[in-house]
Design an enzyme around this catalytic site. Structure first.
Site, PDB file in Angstrom:
ATOM      1  N   ASP A   1      -0.307  -2.793   4.299  1.00  0.00           N
ATOM      2  CA  ASP A   1       0.870  -2.036   4.732  1.00  0.00           C
ATOM      3  C   ASP A   1       1.995  -2.976   5.167  1.00  0.00           C
ATOM      4  OD1 ASP A   1      -0.355   0.513   4.419  1.00  0.00           O
ATOM      5  OD2 ASP A   1      -1.417   0.233   6.310  1.00  0.00           O
TER       6      ASP A   1
ATOM      7  N   HIS B   1       0.827  -1.210   0.000  1.00  0.00           N
ATOM      8  CA  HIS B   1       0.000   0.000   0.000  1.00  0.00           C
ATOM      9  C   HIS B   1       0.861   1.259   0.000  1.00  0.00           C
ATOM     10  CE1 HIS B   1      -3.042   2.702   2.245  1.00  0.00           C
ATOM     11  NE2 HIS B   1      -3.392   2.626   0.964  1.00  0.00           N
ATOM     12  N   ARG B   2       0.753   2.057  -1.073  1.00  0.00           N
ATOM     13  CA  ARG B   2       1.559   3.276  -1.258  1.00  0.00           C
ATOM     14  C   ARG B   2       3.057   2.976  -1.153  1.00  0.00           C
ATOM     15  NH1 ARG B   2      -2.070   7.231   2.716  1.00  0.00           N
ATOM     16  NH2 ARG B   2      -4.090   6.529   1.915  1.00  0.00           N
TER      17      ARG B   2
ATOM     18  N   LYS C   1      -6.004   9.859  -8.928  1.00  0.00           N
ATOM     19  CA  LYS C   1      -6.839  10.595  -7.986  1.00  0.00           C
ATOM     20  C   LYS C   1      -7.823  11.478  -8.755  1.00  0.00           C
ATOM     21  CE  LYS C   1      -6.225  10.117  -4.203  1.00  0.00           C
ATOM     22  NZ  LYS C   1      -6.649   9.010  -3.305  1.00  0.00           N
TER      23      LYS C   1
ATOM     24  N   GLU D   1      -3.195   4.423  -8.984  1.00  0.00           N
ATOM     25  CA  GLU D   1      -4.495   5.016  -8.693  1.00  0.00           C
ATOM     26  C   GLU D   1      -4.501   6.462  -9.161  1.00  0.00           C
ATOM     27  OE1 GLU D   1      -7.415   6.505  -5.088  1.00  0.00           O
ATOM     28  OE2 GLU D   1      -5.898   4.983  -4.633  1.00  0.00           O
TER      29      GLU D   1
ATOM     30  N   GLU E   1       1.056  -0.233  -4.775  1.00  0.00           N
ATOM     31  CA  GLU E   1      -0.029   0.699  -5.084  1.00  0.00           C
ATOM     32  C   GLU E   1       0.487   2.115  -4.885  1.00  0.00           C
ATOM     33  OE1 GLU E   1      -3.405   3.344  -3.825  1.00  0.00           O
ATOM     34  OE2 GLU E   1      -1.777   2.596  -2.579  1.00  0.00           O
TER      35      GLU E   1
ATOM     36  N   ASP F   1      -0.408   6.538  -5.779  1.00  0.00           N
ATOM     37  CA  ASP F   1      -1.430   7.532  -6.130  1.00  0.00           C
ATOM     38  C   ASP F   1      -0.788   8.610  -6.988  1.00  0.00           C
ATOM     39  OD1 ASP F   1      -3.554   6.583  -4.019  1.00  0.00           O
ATOM     40  OD2 ASP F   1      -1.694   6.859  -2.892  1.00  0.00           O
TER      41      ASP F   1
ATOM     42  N   HIS G   1      -0.838  11.178  -2.410  1.00  0.00           N
ATOM     43  CA  HIS G   1      -2.179  10.711  -2.057  1.00  0.00           C
ATOM     44  C   HIS G   1      -3.116  11.870  -1.753  1.00  0.00           C
ATOM     45  CE1 HIS G   1      -5.365   9.333   0.725  1.00  0.00           C
ATOM     46  NE2 HIS G   1      -5.372   8.263  -0.064  1.00  0.00           N
TER      47      HIS G   1
END
Length: 622
Positions: free
Chosen positions: A595, A375-376, A478, A476, A402, A404, A417
């Site tokens: 995470d 995640h991120r 935004k 992703e 992942e 953003d 993000h």
């Protein structure tokens, strides 16, 4: 009378057989892989599926286009395997009699005899028998892939639901085993005696019945020995690989690294045992046939083919003048073999280059297991959406990272993000109000902790360059208030993906379905995912969506089954606890966004047997 033992040419023959087998298997696997992957992509489009899942498998397989492709693939496998089997029969026929056999004298007589067989009446029976033989011979590698992926789960579901089908399948399997066992010398008689299809099968059956106990003991004994050798070698390779990991990886990554490595070792070892067992079994069959079968007549057509090839490979040329100069010339057989070998090596080199360039996980569908997404980036160990976080995600063996993306004021695609820079850089300013040059002056790491001071907000281009061939990305996009800006962002993201040939190594997701529709218009081949924090109603009916990314608390058995039946993947976020990870595993979600990538891999893939084995190795080392 016993079989004639190979003379001084034995070792040379075996080396040439290994060269032949490696080239032939490489040709076979490359051809089948390219045809299969190309056909699968085409079939998914034709059948209207985004992904192949267990739930939509039945409908996918029943489609007329799928049935046609399956028939074509089975035919290709049967022909390839028939030619290989005949080549091995030809080789061992000469090898057991002490003859020197070159690679060309394995390949070309084998191809010649295969064509002759396919011209005979009853060629359908030959192809069916070759296909049955292929499935038996390839069973080790088939079993490895079946266990590694979800095939056993699917088969178990079908067996539970359709008991009549189980009985029919069992009868068919038993019939195939019996036919393969008693007809095992069927092709020997066809090739070596030029017999009819029916008579050759009868002769094979008579030979097996006559020496049933001795033949069965040899066959079972050899394969038991091969299996024992495989287990020993597999164990040694696994232990060696584990100790290499112990020496090269930090302690926090040991179990996760070994879990990932063990699957790769299983595939390579399964491939090896398939090749070795085929060579060994045909050696066993051929020596038994040479000892107990009919003796081929001198000067038979196989020997005539050998002599013709050998004669054309030893051509003597006379130069003008009184002195003769002997010069070996390459015949069409040798030249053809060399060109074919070079072509195989070139195609495999290109394939390997593409694999490393696009990453080993570049083209996998839902059937191939649950993937782990960082995640991120590795946001629990490094500042989110930074190159440092992506580097750690790679080190932590995540399948995806992942990230953003947003646009700066001057139109540069960056990783961020929040719409505001306050949380990660300390600057109270909207991302859309700052230029890229100004952004590069900000510190995006100090907020996270010491050691990350000076970390920069990266561009998407920098992230793609870092991740190329190393890890997949879930990008992703935004969503902003301006549809024009959303469209501009989507266009720039797709342009960067195409610039770096990154389509096979990424998916694009968003909370805004209009953005995903725009992505599909720009490039229909890119997989798109709709992110939902709340799931209710017929949200799954959107045509431009390939997968759904849901908050894990809203993922249920009915949601997973419904989406899978429609050929859509289910991604669950953000899953960090053991209980929720185990629940996602039981539900069969396709991708877990977390995470804690290392911990997630241990929970998802850490079966008790493997975990105990790896921990035992750790204790031994200490």
């Amino acid at each position: 009378m016993g079989a004639q033992k190979p003379k001084g040419n034995g070792k040379k023959n075996i080396r040439r057989l290994i060269v032949f087998e490696l080239l032939y298997k490489a040709t076979f696997l490359t051809a089948v892989y390219l045809i299969f992957t190309g056909a699968l992509r085409l079939l998914l489009k034709v059948t209207g599926q985004s992904y192949l899942t267990l739930e939509n498998m039945s409908r996918f397989v029943r489609h007329p286009a799928t049935l046609a492709v399956i028939f074509g693939l089975l035919l290709i496998i049967a022909v390839f395997y028939l030619a290989e089997t005949v080549s091995l029969i030809v080789f061992y026929q000469g090898h057991t009699r002490g003859r020197q056999i070159g690679v060309t004298q394995i390949l070309f007589p084998g191809l010649h005899e295969t064509v002759s067989l396919l011209k005979k009446r009853g060629r359908t029976a030959v192809l069916v028998f070759a296909l049955i033989n292929a499935l038996v011979t390839l069973s080790p590698i088939i079993a490895v892939f079946a266990v590694r992926f979800r095939v056993p789960v699917y088969i178990a579901q079908v067996l539970v639901e359709r008991k009549a089908g189980v009985f029919i399948l069992a009868l068919l399997s038993l019939a195939c085993v019996i036919v393969n066992f008693f007809g095992i010398y069927f092709l020997y008689y066809c090739v070596l005696e030029d017999g009819s299809i029916r008579e050759s099968f009868r002769k094979s059956t008579r030979l097996i019945r006559k020496h049933f106990i001795r033949f069965t003991a040899r066959l079972l004994g050899l394969n038991a020995a091969l299996m024992l050798a495989y287990l020993i070698v597999y164990g040694l390779v696994l232990i060696t690989a584990c100790y290499i990991i112990y020496l090269t990886k930090p302690e926090s990554l040991l179990i996760a690294a070994m879990l990932k490595m063990s699957d790769e070792v299983m595939v390579y070892m399964g491939t090896m045992i398939t090749i070795v067992s085929q060579i060994a079994n045909y050696a066993n069959l051929s020596f038994f046939f040479s000892a107990h079968g009919p003796k081929p007549a001198a000067g038979n057509r196989i020997e005539q083919l050998w002599e013709r090839i050998a004669g054309e490979e030893d051509v003597w040329r006379m130069e003008e003048g009184s002195r003769a100069v002997h010069q070996r010339m390459r015949s069409r057989y040798t030249r053809g073999t060399a060109l074919a070998g070079a072509a195989v090596l070139l195609v495999n080199a290109v394939s390997l280059y593409s694999t490393f360039r696009n990453g080993s996980l570049a083209d996998k569908e839902t059937l191939f297991g649950t993937y782990i997404t960082a995640h991120r980036g590795a946001s629990a160990s490094a500042p989110e959406n930074t190159l440092e976080a992506l580097e750690l995600a790679i080190e932590h063996l995540a399948d995806f990272a992942e990230i953003d993306v947003q646009l700066t004021q001057d139109g540069v695609v960056i990783l961020m993000h929040d719409a505001n820079l306050k949380r990660t850089t300390g600057r109270e300013l909207a991302v859309s109000r700052i230029t890229y040059g100004e952004l590069r002056q900000l510190d995006a790491g100090s907020w996270f902790g010491r050691g990350f001071e000076g970390s920069l907000v990266p561009t998407l281009e920098e992230a793609i360059r870092l991740c190329k061939g190393k890890i997949n990305l879930n990008i992703e996009i935004k969503s902003g208030k301006s549809s024009e800006k959303n469209r501009e962002l989507a266009e720039k993201v797709i342009a960067l993906i195409k610039k770096y040939d990154f389509e096979a190594q990424c998916v694009v997701s968003s909370t805004n379905p209009a953005i995903l529709a725009e992505v599909k218009q720009l490039d229909s081949g890119i997989k798109t995912g709709y992110i939902l924090s709340f799931a209710y109603g017929s949200f799954y009916s959107l045509d431009s969506i390939d997968f759904f990314s849901l908050k894990s608390s809203f993922v249920s058995e009915s949601v997973v089954k419904t989406l899978h039946s429609l050929g859509k993947e289910v991604h669950a976020w953000t899953v960090n606890t053991r209980s929720e990870l185990e629940r996602m595993k039981l539900l069969g979600v396709d991708n877990i966004i977390t995470d804690k990538a290392v911990f997630a891999r241990e929970v998802i893939f850490g079966e008790q047997g493997k975990m105990g084995f790896f921990r035992l190795l750790g204790l031994i080392r200490r």
